[in-house]
Enzyme design. Structure first.
Site, PDB file in Angstrom:
ATOM      1  N   THR A 194    -105.767 -14.864 -25.552  1.00 40.01           N
ATOM      2  CA  THR A 194    -105.624 -13.461 -25.930  1.00 40.01           C
ATOM      3  C   THR A 194    -104.142 -13.261 -26.160  1.00 40.01           C
ATOM      4  O   THR A 194    -103.344 -14.067 -25.689  1.00 40.01           O
ATOM      5  CB  THR A 194    -106.117 -12.568 -24.772  1.00 40.01           C
ATOM      6  N   ASP A 225    -113.030  -7.772 -22.179  1.00 38.04           N
ATOM      7  CA  ASP A 225    -112.229  -6.749 -21.497  1.00 38.04           C
ATOM      8  C   ASP A 225    -111.124  -6.164 -22.377  1.00 38.04           C
ATOM      9  O   ASP A 225    -110.650  -5.053 -22.126  1.00 38.04           O
ATOM     10  CB  ASP A 225    -111.568  -7.348 -20.253  1.00 38.04           C
ATOM     11  N   THR A 245    -105.299 -11.204 -19.613  1.00 38.26           N
ATOM     12  CA  THR A 245    -105.937 -12.322 -20.312  1.00 38.26           C
ATOM     13  C   THR A 245    -106.702 -13.146 -19.281  1.00 38.26           C
ATOM     14  O   THR A 245    -106.190 -13.404 -18.191  1.00 38.26           O
ATOM     15  CB  THR A 245    -104.919 -13.219 -21.041  1.00 38.26           C
TER      16      THR A 245
HETATM   17  N1  ASP Z   1    -109.972 -11.769 -21.979  1.00 38.01           N
HETATM   18  C1  ASP Z   1    -110.520 -12.340 -23.185  1.00 38.01           C
HETATM   19  C2  ASP Z   1    -111.975 -12.054 -23.254  1.00 38.01           C
HETATM   20  O1  ASP Z   1    -112.674 -12.259 -22.274  1.00 38.01           O
HETATM   21  C3  ASP Z   1    -110.293 -13.799 -23.324  1.00 38.01           C
HETATM   22  C4  ASP Z   1    -109.044 -14.361 -22.703  1.00 38.01           C
HETATM   23  O2  ASP Z   1    -108.090 -13.665 -22.489  1.00 38.01           O
HETATM   24  O3  ASP Z   1    -109.014 -15.560 -22.414  1.00 38.01           O
HETATM   25  O4  ASP Z   1    -112.444 -11.674 -24.293  1.00 38.01           O
END
Ligand code: ASP
Length: 329
Positions: A194, A225, A245
């Protein structure tokens, strides 16, 4: 006797004040600062070529410097956050915009959000497939619509009205992410990442933003999220700005970004203690993993993460810049 002690004290106070004036300690120019992240996960030196590592460091430095210039020139924290995130969205290195991962149906579905700590206004988009810079569309939702979160085709049609750039779906097709999908489908390994930014401007206002392609091999229609205000993004001038993230389902269940703000508001914790309590204790205890970048209204920065690495960088309120990848730098 007392008079001479008083005289010495007065002399010492005057000397300290003079020194402070010379060294800038008494400088009352306003603080400003910015921090960014490019995703947390299994990021280890052994899996990284020197070329890849310097490509990441260079792009993080470029995004950070662009956001910093906005703040230095008196721009708003919202502009700094949008500018820094858009640069990372345009890079194939990060899981957002151009480099977004594929879902189980072989498509890119992106999420983003932005929040203004001064007004608590927020804008977000979910499941957009062709928007070049989802963070810009999230900002438009905040500023030009009566809503907080728009999704799918409706979000893209709304963007059309404001000239938001849309790209053909193959713009988002990068070989690295396509191979990651094949691997994930074979082995159930979920690539993720992210991008995000938090900033404090010279007017004393905080802002936060986050943009992502989500998780490799996610079900079509899954929303993480990142576009959920209070989960992946939060900003309130009275407490802090946060961008997260990590495993989004856990961030949503914990209202993670808001929880950091709440610990500061209700328990008077510092940014460092509040963000560590949520990321290193609550998130891990629930079985999740990830990290945040968080900044308080004085420009203090915390960047805890429970994974082996997190692409990240900051320019702090004293003008010191740092870009880091692994837990030990
Ligand atoms: N938080 C992001 C999601 O779950 C992915 C990530 O940050 O790795 O969509």
């Amino acid at each position: 006797m007392f008079t001479s002690i008083r005289r010495i004290l007065l002399f010492q106070i005057a000397a300290v004040l003079a020194l402070a004036g010379c060294t800038g300690i008494m400088d009352d120019s306003p603080n400003f600062a910015i921090a960014i992240h490019g995703g947390a996960g299994t990021i280890e030196r052994d899996n990284m070529t020197p070329e890849m590592e310097s490509a990441y460091r260079e792009k993080l430095t470029e995004a950070l410097s662009a956001g910093y210039r906005v703040l230095r020139d008196g721009g708003t924290s919202l502009d700094a956050v949008e500018t820094a995130i858009a640069i990372m969205e345009d890079s194939p290195l990060f899981n957002a915009g151009k480099g977004a991962v594929f879902n189980a149906a072989g498509q890119n579905e992106m999420d983003a959000s932005i929040m203004d700590g001064r007004t608590l206004e927020a804008g977000a988009v979910a499941i957009v497939k062709q928007v070049k810079n989802p963070i810009r569309l999230a900002r438009l939702v905040m500023e030009k619509s009566p809503h907080v979160l728009l999704s799918g085709d409706g979000a893209e049609r709304f963007g059309d009205e404001y000239g938001i750039i849309q790209m053909p779906e193959d713009y988002f097709h990068t070989q690295r992410r396509w191979e990651a999908l094949q691997e994930a489908q074979a082995e159930e390994v979920k690539e993720r990442g992210t991008v995000g930014a938090v900033a404090l401007d010279q007017h004393g206002n905080l802002a936060a933003g986050t943009s992502t392609g989500g998780r490799t091999n996610k079900l079509a229609g899954r929303v993480g999220d990142s576009p959920i205000i209070g989960a992946g993004t939060y900003a309130d001038n009275r407490t802090c700005a946060v961008s997260g993230t990590g495993h989004g389902e856990y961030f949503i269940r914990l209202a993670l970004a808001y929880d950091i703000s709440a610990l500061m508001a209700y328990r008077n914790l510092t940014i460092e203690k509040a963000s560590r309590a949520v990321v290193m204790d609550k998130l891990v205890e629930l079985g999740g993993a990830g990290g945040v970048i968080a900044m308080d209204a004085q420009g203090n920065i915390a960047m805890p993460f429970s994974t082996s690495g997190m692409y990240r960088g900051f320019v702090d309120r004293n003008g010191n810049m740092a870009v880091k990848i692994y837990a030990d730098d």
